[in-house]
Enzyme design. Structure first.
Site, PDB file in Angstrom:
ATOM      1  N   ALA A  94       0.839  -1.198   0.000  1.00  7.49           N
ATOM      2  CA  ALA A  94       0.000   0.000   0.000  1.00  7.49           C
ATOM      3  C   ALA A  94       0.875   1.248   0.000  1.00  7.49           C
ATOM      4  CB  ALA A  94      -0.913  -0.023   1.226  1.00  7.49           C
ATOM      5  N   ASN A  95       0.266   2.418   0.139  1.00 11.05           N
ATOM      6  CA  ASN A  95       1.030   3.664   0.291  1.00 11.05           C
ATOM      7  C   ASN A  95       0.376   4.516   1.375  1.00 11.05           C
ATOM      8  OD1 ASN A  95      -0.940   5.609  -0.961  1.00 11.05           O
ATOM      9  ND2 ASN A  95      -0.633   4.248  -2.714  1.00 11.05           N
ATOM     10  N   ARG A  96       0.972   5.651   1.672  1.00 13.72           N
ATOM     11  CA  ARG A  96       0.562   6.440   2.838  1.00 13.72           C
ATOM     12  C   ARG A  96      -0.564   7.434   2.566  1.00 13.72           C
ATOM     13  NH1 ARG A  96       4.117   5.169   6.706  1.00 13.72           N
ATOM     14  NH2 ARG A  96       6.226   4.607   6.031  1.00 13.72           N
ATOM     15  N   SER A  97      -1.218   7.363   1.433  1.00 13.42           N
ATOM     16  CA  SER A  97      -2.324   8.283   1.167  1.00 13.42           C
ATOM     17  C   SER A  97      -3.432   8.095   2.207  1.00 13.42           C
ATOM     18  CB  SER A  97      -2.889   8.014  -0.230  1.00 13.42           C
ATOM     19  OG  SER A  97      -4.133   8.660  -0.379  1.00 13.42           O
ATOM     20  N   ALA A 149      -4.091   7.931  -4.977  1.00 12.28           N
ATOM     21  CA  ALA A 149      -2.669   7.552  -5.054  1.00 12.28           C
ATOM     22  C   ALA A 149      -2.635   6.087  -5.476  1.00 12.28           C
ATOM     23  CB  ALA A 149      -1.992   7.757  -3.709  1.00 12.28           C
TER      24      ALA A 149
END
Ligand code: C5P
Length: 219
Positions: free
Chosen positions: A29-32, A95
């Protein structure tokens, strides 16, 4: 229903991160947080738009008064976006992961004496680019985002050309700005006529100002 400058307009908004499975219990995943996309969807709905909100697994709750389409992966987001068209405008604030794990199966990876697992990646669809470059059914106004850490204007201007979208909302997400995951944003709006630096303000205020611009463009 249907009051305000965007009454009768259907607007698609993507938001949040995507989760790309490694196996049934693990993902990349990412930090959005989904904060800016959620604020934009709310601001558009406040101006009377019919909003379809396609969201990955975000930290913030979706706004009231919009049609929420929850997705996990980039591929699911692409399908949900296609299904939501046609629209009068589309804002791509998600994102989206650039890659997914190839061959992610339905069995959990196990520890093994034989060594470590290795992952291989395959490209995800570029949703903004796909929609921007559609012939039939392209929304008349397509807005992308560009999160950059350096040379923001040059990179974002090139991105607008490459993707084929109408506007780019560019921001500097260098850690020192505190923008990623924070409550404020400082953006540059790049349109066909040039670039405008907006002062640093709350993400809700950025959303309200962008929604006003969209209403003016669609009027
Ligand atoms: O290519 P890059 O990720 O820098 O571009 C950012 C913009 O493109 C954002 O508007 C994002 O929502 C969109 N995007 C997309 N699908 C992807 C990658 C990015 O819609 N696979």
């Amino acid at each position: 229903l249907g009051q305000g400058p965007l009454a009768g307009k259907r607007i698609l908004v993507t938001s949040g991160p995507t989760h790309e499975p490694i196996d049934p219990v693990r993902y990349i995943a990412n930090r959005s947080s989904g904060a800016q996309g959620t604020a934009i969807a709310r601001a558009l709905a406040d101006l009377g738009a019919e909003v379809v909100f396609v969201t990955g697994p975000a930290e913030v709750a979706p706004p009231e008064g919009v049609e929420v389409v929850p997705v996990q992966t980039a591929q699911e987001m692409m399908q949900a976006v296609e299904a939501a068209l046609p629209a009068d405008a589309a804002v791509f604030a998600a994102a989206v992961a650039d890659w997914h794990v190839q061959g992610a199966g339905d069995r959990k990876l196990k520890k093994s004496k034989d060594g470590l697992p290795s992952l291989s990646f395959a490209e995800n669809p570029d949703i903004l680019k796909t929609v921007s470059q559609r012939g039939e059914g392209r929304p008349p106004l397509v807005v992308g985002f560009a999160a950059e850490t350096n040379d923001v204007l040059a990179h974002a201007t090139a991105k607008r050309e490459r993707k084929g979208c109408d506007w780019i909302v560019a921001n500097d997400v260098s850690p020192a700005t505190g923008i990623m995951g924070g409550r404020e944003n400082a953006v540059t709006l790049i349109t066909e006529t040039g670039a405008e630096d907006w002062p640093r303000m709350g993400k809700d205020a950025v959303a309200a100002r962008l929604a006003e611009r969209i209403a003016a463009a669609l009027a």
